[in-house]
Design a protein around this motif. Sequence first.
Motif, mmCIF file in Angstrom:
data_model
loop_
_atom_site.group_PDB
_atom_site.id
_atom_site.type_symbol
_atom_site.label_atom_id
_atom_site.label_comp_id
_atom_site.label_asym_id
_atom_site.label_seq_id
_atom_site.Cartn_x
_atom_site.Cartn_y
_atom_site.Cartn_z
ATOM 1 N N ASP A 100 -36.278 23.314 17.313
ATOM 2 C CA ASP A 100 -36.147 22.493 16.315
ATOM 3 C C ASP A 100 -36.473 22.761 15.028
ATOM 4 N N ILE A 103 -33.160 24.226 13.940
ATOM 5 C CA ILE A 103 -32.246 23.080 13.473
ATOM 6 C C ILE A 103 -32.537 22.503 12.291
ATOM 7 N N SER A 104 -33.843 22.416 11.785
ATOM 8 C CA SER A 104 -34.308 21.863 10.391
ATOM 9 C C SER A 104 -33.896 22.965 9.505
ATOM 10 N N ASN A 106 -31.181 24.847 9.653
ATOM 11 C CA ASN A 106 -29.688 25.200 9.368
ATOM 12 C C ASN A 106 -29.570 26.501 9.850
ATOM 13 N N LYS A 138 -29.763 20.442 22.686
ATOM 14 C CA LYS A 138 -29.780 20.704 21.117
ATOM 15 C C LYS A 138 -28.453 21.412 20.690
ATOM 16 N N SER A 139 -27.521 21.492 21.420
ATOM 17 C CA SER A 139 -26.327 22.443 21.158
ATOM 18 C C SER A 139 -25.378 21.540 20.359
ATOM 19 N N GLU A 140 -25.686 20.277 20.513
ATOM 20 C CA GLU A 140 -25.157 19.430 19.488
ATOM 21 C C GLU A 140 -25.395 19.731 18.002
ATOM 22 N N TYR A 141 -26.637 20.489 17.569
ATOM 23 C CA TYR A 141 -27.168 20.613 16.316
ATOM 24 C C TYR A 141 -27.304 22.013 15.902
ATOM 25 N N ILE A 142 -27.030 22.849 16.962
ATOM 26 C CA ILE A 142 -27.334 24.453 16.620
ATOM 27 C C ILE A 142 -26.496 25.076 17.794
ATOM 28 N N SER A 210 -20.118 26.022 20.963
ATOM 29 C CA SER A 210 -21.602 25.565 20.947
ATOM 30 C C SER A 210 -22.705 25.840 21.492
#
Length: 291
Positions: A100, A103-104, A106, A138-142, A210
């Motif tokens: 997390d 992700i925050s 980038n 989480k792979s939607e975001y990283i 991804s």
Amino acid sequence: MKHVLLTGATGFLGSHLLEALLAQGYRVTILKRSTSDTWRIKHLLDQVSVFDVDLVAIDHAFKSKKVDFVIHTACSYGRHGQTDYEVIESNLLFGLKVVDAAISSNTHTFFNTDTLLPKYLNAYSLSKKHFSEWLKRKSEYIKVVNFRLEHMYGPGDDQKKFVPWLVSQLEKGGDRIPLTDGRQLRDFIYIDDVVSAYLTALKKSEQLLSYSEFDVGTGELSSVRSFVATLYDIYKSKRPDIKTQLGFGDIPMREGELMSVEVDNTALKRLGWEAKVSQEQGLERLIGAVL
């Protein structure tokens, strides 16, 4: 110069990865506890940034410098009397905090260390599978790369694991080492080949999906009996006076013992990786480091 944040750097795999990353020219930040034993990496500490996660928030490590990649190897095997909750806290909750924070900030890619053990074998494998399932979300975001490791071995491993324990028994020079009959099949892979799998995927991260998953093994199964016999022969060639006998069949199989594993390293080979250290070479290096 890319920046890697590495968890578990004081452990067996993490310490070998740290050495390799620095040799490859990566900038490295490590997360550890203030109480962690750094004996494996004490010669490298002046080359890295260090954050003690029990003293500062994880996101501090990401805010101090731009992190390009996370390599997550920290885990608890539950071998030292940890409760199920403590295993889950290490293998699931801590991992979620790190991903997390990545992700925050980038961060480009999160490399995770998973296992090929069956999900319900023990608390360790169950918690690792739960985390890999979370990573798919989480792979939607990283970008996520999940490495599923088979039985790795090499210098500097935890003495409670099978191979170091076996070597320590030979070192003690007792009359006989009690073993099962050794029919279990495993894919024994030397630590340098495991590290090279991470480095290969790291360099090829731009072309990965991804969510990517790679089995990390040689692709060849051998019985525990043959592996142990090879280790014994190599040890005996260096210590010909050894009298210790291998007690195959002295103890029964553990209840629920995994008799074989399935390893498919095809996807990893497509990236250009291959296992380069034979079992004999790996055991020669291991015994050479001990004696």
